[in-house]
Design an enzyme around this catalytic site. Structure first.
Site, mmCIF file in Angstrom:
data_model
loop_
_atom_site.group_PDB
_atom_site.id
_atom_site.type_symbol
_atom_site.label_atom_id
_atom_site.label_comp_id
_atom_site.label_asym_id
_atom_site.label_seq_id
_atom_site.Cartn_x
_atom_site.Cartn_y
_atom_site.Cartn_z
ATOM 1 N N GLY A 94 0.851 -1.183 0.000
ATOM 2 C CA GLY A 94 0.000 0.000 0.000
ATOM 3 C C GLY A 94 0.886 1.231 0.000
ATOM 4 O O GLY A 94 2.101 1.121 0.156
ATOM 5 N N ARG A 97 4.408 5.608 1.799
ATOM 6 C CA ARG A 97 5.060 6.924 1.867
ATOM 7 C C ARG A 97 4.560 7.805 0.724
ATOM 8 O O ARG A 97 5.333 8.540 0.104
ATOM 9 C CB ARG A 97 6.569 6.780 1.798
ATOM 10 C CG ARG A 97 7.033 6.042 0.572
ATOM 11 C CD ARG A 97 8.440 6.389 0.221
ATOM 12 N NE ARG A 97 8.863 5.480 -0.830
ATOM 13 C CZ ARG A 97 10.036 5.517 -1.402
ATOM 14 N NH1 ARG A 97 10.905 6.410 -1.024
ATOM 15 N NH2 ARG A 97 10.339 4.662 -2.335
ATOM 16 N N ARG A 180 4.172 13.506 -8.065
ATOM 17 C CA ARG A 180 4.210 12.609 -9.212
ATOM 18 C C ARG A 180 2.886 12.690 -9.964
ATOM 19 O O ARG A 180 1.818 12.726 -9.357
ATOM 20 C CB ARG A 180 4.452 11.186 -8.710
ATOM 21 C CG ARG A 180 4.436 10.143 -9.781
ATOM 22 C CD ARG A 180 5.234 8.930 -9.393
ATOM 23 N NE ARG A 180 4.544 8.070 -8.447
ATOM 24 C CZ ARG A 180 5.088 6.962 -7.936
ATOM 25 N NH1 ARG A 180 6.310 6.606 -8.248
ATOM 26 N NH2 ARG A 180 4.414 6.221 -7.091
ATOM 27 N N ASP A 256 4.105 -4.628 -7.796
ATOM 28 C CA ASP A 256 3.518 -3.363 -7.345
ATOM 29 C C ASP A 256 4.109 -2.186 -8.120
ATOM 30 O O ASP A 256 3.605 -1.070 -8.029
ATOM 31 C CB ASP A 256 3.724 -3.155 -5.840
ATOM 32 C CG ASP A 256 5.180 -3.266 -5.433
ATOM 33 O OD1 ASP A 256 5.794 -4.315 -5.712
ATOM 34 O OD2 ASP A 256 5.715 -2.308 -4.847
HETATM 35 P P1 AMP Z 1 8.915 0.759 -3.422
HETATM 36 O O1 AMP Z 1 10.252 0.178 -3.084
HETATM 37 O O2 AMP Z 1 8.931 2.250 -3.547
HETATM 38 O O3 AMP Z 1 8.260 0.100 -4.573
HETATM 39 O O4 AMP Z 1 7.997 0.477 -2.152
HETATM 40 C C1 AMP Z 1 7.595 -0.784 -1.733
HETATM 41 C C2 AMP Z 1 6.691 -0.652 -0.533
HETATM 42 O O5 AMP Z 1 7.418 -0.106 0.572
HETATM 43 C C3 AMP Z 1 5.503 0.276 -0.735
HETATM 44 O O6 AMP Z 1 4.408 -0.233 -0.013
HETATM 45 C C4 AMP Z 1 5.988 1.566 -0.149
HETATM 46 O O7 AMP Z 1 4.929 2.395 0.251
HETATM 47 C C5 AMP Z 1 6.792 1.084 1.044
HETATM 48 N N1 AMP Z 1 7.804 2.045 1.455
HETATM 49 C C6 AMP Z 1 8.918 2.397 0.787
HETATM 50 N N2 AMP Z 1 9.607 3.328 1.475
HETATM 51 C C7 AMP Z 1 8.916 3.594 2.603
HETATM 52 C C8 AMP Z 1 9.098 4.472 3.714
HETATM 53 N N3 AMP Z 1 10.151 5.270 3.817
HETATM 54 N N4 AMP Z 1 8.153 4.462 4.672
HETATM 55 C C9 AMP Z 1 7.081 3.660 4.583
HETATM 56 N N5 AMP Z 1 6.846 2.822 3.590
HETATM 57 C C10 AMP Z 1 7.756 2.773 2.598
HETATM 58 MG MG MG Z 2 6.743 0.963 -5.569
#
Ligand code: AMP
Ligand code: MG
Length: 489
Positions: A94, A97, A180, A256
């Site tokens: 979900g 951030r 974004r 995702d």
């Molecule tokens: P991503 O690596 O950006 O594709 O993120 C994968 C998952 O990790 C998603 O659910 C993001 O919302 C969560 N996520 C990434 N960075 C953070 C953060 N600093 N705090 C909370 N959730 C995060």
């Molecule tokens: Mg992502």
């Protein structure tokens, strides 16, 4: 701080159709306020195309708006629920951030998501702080705008603001929020969430919404969900072919991070190839090379299979029939990918018509590039300019043999050599966001508060097919220090 009304007219024209979906798919919430928002970069041209007033957005109130301290009128912020196979393992995720502000309806009547990335914790944050650092947000800005200029479908970057707050990773970093802009944020993982944690009716509503938003012409079809699968496959085949042709390595093709609109999304550990080698991996966390350059098409197919699995209950009442329909449809991905890739390779080589030999002509050149550690972009650039100096590959006998085949091939088409050169110039970028140049720009920005390097880079990358003398410094290949990228979480 409570939500305040803004006194500026930034040009927002929000609609919030996603918020009408079942509430299991999201959580409404306002962005947590930050201490002192400051605009670092604002995309004037994108703002104008969205019907936004860049000057107003540059004001103190505008900065507060782009940091989430002031909610734009008409926005109904929410965090989206989704799931995703991360390196092959299904997790419930979900927006941890990020927040969706709503959908901006542009003056052209298009509907695009406005999302703040790095805006703070949400119910989906798990152990994360919900924040983002300036470096990775500027990196996304640079890379996504470069992809747009290269003609590759992508989410866009409207602005980066610093929050005035520090965030903590291995060290203390400057907090920032990226605005974004995306055709939507409906992911393969959104469907996986609905299929695994929702009801069949919720899955159907999500599928109908996606059709309405991205493939409205399919709504009247007798099996519209099968058409949805077909259309998503088509767009991903076209997209990933474009990545391969330009040497783009996404770096974290988790389900995702694959959106059904067919845009490139999530510029975490992405990077461009220098030397041609299908095994190239830049991401520090991709230890097994799952998302290596040469694996991207196959991973695309794997992710689409996960999408098809999520759709199964909608494809046919009978489970076995549904599986059969999905399998037949998925087979199209490889065929479509290859035809896009081959069409792109022909253009890169100045070829207009089709001959059976073209595939081996292209593959043999790539093989030579690999053997002689030739730079991918600069090799095609050199062929385009017919200036082969300084690239070892082009001094070899093997190349001369290949060149003879290529020239003979060009002679066998009606178009002139000039036509071929034109085609090559518009198909082979003279410059790409070279890793060392991007790092140099980020270094100057984050460490020295100097944004001139980044703006010069952004200006050059806005016209990657211009072949100007001024751009040449951006075509210089880096020395051989190994390069690593990080997810920037
Ligand atoms: P991503 O690596 O950006 O594709 O993120 C994968 C998952 O990790 C998603 O659910 C993001 O919302 C969560 N996520 C990434 N960075 C953070 C953060 N600093 N705090 C909370 N959730 C995060
Ligand atoms: Mg992502």
């Amino acid at each position: 701080m409570t939500e305040q009304k803004a006194n500026i007219n930034a040009g927002w024209n929000f609609d919030n159709s996603y918020s009408l979906l079942p509430e299991t798919l999201f959580t409404r919430m306002s962005p947590p306020p930050v201490s002192s928002p400051k605009i670092i970069v604002l995309n004037d041209r994108l703002a104008a195309s969205l019907g936004l007033n860049a000057e107003e957005l540059r004001s103190t109130e505008g900065a507060a708006m782009l940091a989430g301290n002031l909610i734009p009128e008409g926005a109904a912020p929410l965090a989206q629920a989704y799931a995703g196979h991360q390196f092959g393992h299904l997790n419930r995720l979900g927006d941890g951030r990020a927040l969706l502000l709503g959908e901006q309806i542009t003056p052209q009547g298009e509907r695009v998501d406005i999302q703040y990335k790095g805006s703070g914790r949400t119910p989906y944050s798990r152990s994360g702080d919900g924040r983002a650092a300036l470096g990775p947000m500027l990196r996304e800005y640079i890379m996504s705008e470069a992809m747009e200029a290269l003609g590759i479908p992508t989410t866009r970057s409207l602005a980066v603001v610093t929050t005035g707050e520090s965030i903590f990773r291995e060290t203390q970093l400057t907090g920032a929020i990226l605005t974004r802009v995306a055709a939507s944020h409906i992911r393969v993982g959104t469907f996986q969430f609905a299929a695994n944690w929702g009801t069949k009716e919720e899955l159907r509503l999500l599928a109908d919404y996606t059709l309405q938003r991205h493939y409205p012409e399919a709504l009247s079809h007798t099996n519209r969900y099968l058409v949805l699968l077909q259309e998503v496959i088509k767009r991903q085949a076209a997209l990933i072919a474009k990545w391969q042709l330009v040497g783009f390595i996404h770096g974290v093709m988790n389900t995702d991070n694959m959106v059904l609109s067919g845009e490139t999304i999530d510029y975490g550990p992405c990077a461009f190839l220098d030397e041609y080698d299908p095994a190239t991996v830049f991401s520090s966390i991709d230890v097994n090379g799952r998302y290596a350059y040469g694996n991207q098409p196959q991973i695309g197919g794997w992710n689409l299979t996960r999408f098809a699995e999520a759709l199964l209950p909608l494809l046919h009442e009978d489970g076995e029939e549904a599986v059969q329909l999905a399998e037949e449809t998925l087979e199209e991905f490889v065929v479509l990918f290859k035809s896009h890739w081959l069409a792109g390779m022909r253009a890169k080589l100045g070829i207009f018509n089709e001959e059976a030999e073209d595939e081996s002509l292209a593959n043999d050149l790539l093989q030579l590039m690999k053997e002689h550690q030739a730079d991918y972009t600069n090799s095609f650039r050199a062929l385009t300019l017919n200036n082969l100096d300084g690239i070892a590959l082009f001094g070899t006998d093997q190349y001369l043999v290949w060149q003879e085949r290529w020239h003979a091939r060009l002679d066998r088409q009606q178009q002139s050599l000039d036509d071929s050169k034109q085609l090559m110039r518009s198909s082979n970028p003279a410059i790409i966001p070279r890793n060392h140049r991007v790092e140099e720009a980020l270094q100057a920005a984050v460490v020295n508060d100097d944004y001139a390097v980044m703006h010069k880079l952004l200006d050059a990358l806005a016209n990657p097919f211009a072949y100007t003398v001024e751009q040449e410094i951006y075509a210089v290949v880096p020395d051989k220090t190994p390069y690593q990228t990080y997810c920037g979480t």
